[in-house]
Scaffold this motif. Sequence first.
Motif, short mmCIF file in Angstrom:
data_model
loop_
_atom_site.label_atom_id
_atom_site.label_comp_id
_atom_site.label_asym_id
_atom_site.label_seq_id
_atom_site.Cartn_x
_atom_site.Cartn_y
_atom_site.Cartn_z
N PRO A 181 80.88 47.89 24.93
CA PRO A 181 80.24 47.51 26.19
C PRO A 181 80.97 48.03 27.44
CG PRO A 181 81.19 45.58 25.09
CD PRO A 181 81.26 46.71 24.13
N HIS A 182 82.29 48.22 27.37
CA HIS A 182 82.98 48.66 28.58
C HIS A 182 82.92 50.17 28.77
CE1 HIS A 182 86.16 48.61 25.48
NE2 HIS A 182 86.53 49.72 26.08
N GLN A 183 82.25 50.85 27.84
CA GLN A 183 82.01 52.29 28.03
C GLN A 183 80.66 52.48 28.72
OE1 GLN A 183 82.27 53.53 23.95
NE2 GLN A 183 84.49 53.67 23.99
N GLY A 184 80.48 53.65 29.33
CA GLY A 184 79.18 53.96 29.92
C GLY A 184 78.90 53.23 31.22
N LEU A 185 79.96 52.76 31.89
CA LEU A 185 79.78 52.09 33.18
C LEU A 185 80.23 53.03 34.31
CD1 LEU A 185 81.20 48.56 32.25
CD2 LEU A 185 78.80 49.27 32.34
N THR A 186 79.52 52.95 35.44
CA THR A 186 79.85 53.81 36.57
C THR A 186 80.06 52.95 37.81
OG1 THR A 186 78.68 55.69 35.64
CG2 THR A 186 78.97 55.69 38.03
N TYR A 187 81.07 53.35 38.59
CA TYR A 187 81.46 52.62 39.81
C TYR A 187 80.75 53.27 41.00
CZ TYR A 187 84.94 49.97 42.61
OH TYR A 187 85.56 49.09 43.46
N LEU A 188 79.92 52.48 41.69
CA LEU A 188 79.13 53.04 42.80
C LEU A 188 79.23 52.18 44.05
CD1 LEU A 188 76.66 53.21 40.14
CD2 LEU A 188 76.34 55.09 41.73
N MET A 189 78.98 52.85 45.19
CA MET A 189 78.88 52.14 46.47
C MET A 189 77.43 52.25 46.93
SD MET A 189 82.22 53.75 48.42
CE MET A 189 81.96 55.49 48.06
N PHE A 190 76.88 51.19 47.51
CA PHE A 190 75.50 51.27 47.98
C PHE A 190 75.30 50.43 49.24
CE2 PHE A 190 74.08 47.12 46.34
CZ PHE A 190 75.03 46.86 45.37
N GLU A 229 84.66 59.54 37.84
CA GLU A 229 83.67 60.15 36.96
C GLU A 229 82.65 59.11 36.51
OE1 GLU A 229 83.34 63.40 35.79
OE2 GLU A 229 84.74 63.69 37.48
N PRO A 230 81.36 59.49 36.43
CA PRO A 230 80.39 58.58 35.82
C PRO A 230 80.85 58.21 34.40
CG PRO A 230 79.25 60.41 36.86
CD PRO A 230 80.72 60.74 36.91
N GLY A 231 80.68 56.96 34.03
CA GLY A 231 81.09 56.51 32.70
C GLY A 231 82.52 55.98 32.65
N GLN A 232 83.29 56.22 33.72
CA GLN A 232 84.70 55.78 33.75
C GLN A 232 84.89 54.52 34.60
OE1 GLN A 232 87.29 57.24 32.00
NE2 GLN A 232 85.52 58.26 31.05
N GLY A 233 83.78 53.85 34.94
CA GLY A 233 83.85 52.76 35.91
C GLY A 233 84.73 51.59 35.50
N TRP A 234 84.74 51.28 34.21
CA TRP A 234 85.52 50.12 33.77
C TRP A 234 87.01 50.30 34.07
CZ3 TRP A 234 84.43 45.30 32.59
CH2 TRP A 234 85.42 44.52 31.99
N ARG A 235 87.52 51.45 33.69
CA ARG A 235 88.94 51.72 33.91
C ARG A 235 89.28 51.67 35.40
NH1 ARG A 235 91.64 56.27 34.94
NH2 ARG A 235 89.75 57.54 34.83
#
Lengths: 379, 315
Positions: A181-190, A229-235
């Motif tokens: 579950p913690h893979q495939g997450l992306t950190y974004l600002m909106f 990077e997209p997908g690295q959001g959790w870290r």
Amino acid sequence: MDLAFTPGEQAFREEAGAWLAAHVPAAPLPSLETAEGFAAHRAWEAELAADRWSVVDWPAAYGGRDAGLVRWLLFEEEYWAAGAPGRVGQNGISLLAPTLFDHGTEEQRARVLPPMARGEVVWAQAWSEPEAGSDLASLRSKAVRTDGGWLLSGQKTWSSRAAFADRAFGLFRSDPDTPKPHQGLTYLMFDLRAPGVTVRPIARLDGKPAFAELFLDEVFVPDADVIGEPGQGWRIAMAATGNERGLTLRSPGRYLAAADRLHALWRGQGSPDALRTRVADALIGARAYQLFTYTAASRFLDGAPLGPESSLNKVFWSEYDIALTETALDLLGAEGELADTEWAERYVFALAGPIYAGTNEIQRDIIAERLLGLPKGRR
Amino acid sequence: MRLVLDDEQRAFTGALEKMLAGADTPSVVREWSHGAHGSGRALWGRLAAAGVFALAAPEEYGGFGVRPVELALAFMALGRHVVPGPLVETVAAAVLLPTPNLVKRLVSGETLATVAYGGPYALDGDAADLRLVLAPGGLHTATGHGPVRPSLDPARRLTTLTPGDLLTTEPPLAQALLLARLTTAAQALGVGLALLDRTVSYVRQRTQFGVPVGSFQAVKHQLADARTALEFARPLVLAAALTLDPADVAAAKVTACEAAYATARTALQLHGAIGYTAEYDLSLWLTKARALRTAWGSPEECRDTVLLSAGDPHC
């Protein structure tokens, strides 16, 4: 080992103290959890920033003073001792900014940080979801690839300050097909005012809209607002929550000043014996927290990263803050029931401490498993 | 500002810990508890050789000059290893005594001293070679001692003393009390840290329902709280050693003693019935955590010191 500050550090402390003495509003600002108070606190951020006092530890290029950790601690001691207002920009300054310093691009830093430092753009966080609290990695709000960016859809909740804030940052599932579950997450600002965003304020215990639910329906976010990077959001996000739990979310100055005020209140009430122990413990706890932080800062400056020790910090200050404000309300007697006092505002704010920024149950699991080496088990 | 140990302090602590780890201190404690002081005195000599008592004495009396930080570090190690005897009292005596020859004998470990102050009992009056009484008129020697009263900590043997010859009317009382309180705080912190270590080891290996009991959240969270309490006491103890400010020393004393005592309660609960036995070594630390709470300043006396000086600037 020593507790002395250099002449340069002392001069910095005095300069900060003198500026604050000349600028801190004589009367407290209205609660920052109201529209009127939010605007007043935003104006205060601008006043701080005009003389470069809003983010002293940041590089000068973004509005700071390159002051470093020790001077930041001294600034905070002066700040809260002066009775200065709460910081409406705190979420952005202590969570998003460290993430941008570590994982953002130069373009993002140059675009995002200066308006954050001036209080022109106030940031809210968008982590929790209705089904993802302590188990944050199970979050379901998604980011779907589109031309030139991403479309965000889903629901976020308990978003502090979002009722009045301008923008938000958080984690979104950009790849639904990962093994963990913690893979495939992306950190974004909106942008909280972008088409497709609905903000529904939530009243906290005292009725003030201190947080909000966010409903997102295909909200467009350009690639420029992806952090790392997209997908690295959790870290990337975990590095920020490490920071949040660590040194920068609750500085010792806050509690030193609060304990002094509590002590003055106790003396003003004729030093009642029944509350003697609790007032003494508030004074002692503030000193302990200051010295614990000095030790953590010393290690950090020696190059040791802030690790799971930051969970000790979070458990301590969140429970300390409640004990301190409860003692104040008890000292006030019948007046302690009134909701429109500074102590009541502090108390209601403190009650949330053990819940946000990683519940204290999660923090105790981290202490037990990562500091004490106990085996993982069912939560 | 730098609130971490330097290399020399780390090396000193490491060497002392190593020596104590090899000294089978639990056996020494048990003999001492029965009034057999031979192994305890032998260990005392090794502590003196390691320089522990020299840290409390001026250079002209054979010491290193008073070194509160190193004293605190040494007493944390003494607490970790539950070393018995009038350790704090010997430090206090080294500060109080006006006579170089007596202080030299404390530094060399030939003489064990005890001190009665503020209450009826002196620690290990039967084992001490030099018995002192701090009374309103000054510092007195005591010739004999009353019968041994048992402490809740069997390693602490309490006796009354009767003041005899007056040694000095103006001993450096404040300095002696600060160092006694500081070293008691450091000792308590060491006791608490050892209790935590032993309990963590125990819950990792003790299995019930087919898994280590340390994997249960109810167990983990009690230990997390113990760790938190001890880790916030530690910088208070070190800072108190640096400043010797009465409020800092009092804050360190109450915080370290309460953290150690809370850890003792957790250690007992998580060990279950085995922890409640005198035979199991955990008891040596459990009982000391209780006794140190009231030695050299009760929690409420310490809190009063903090309240009295609050409002004055620190540092």
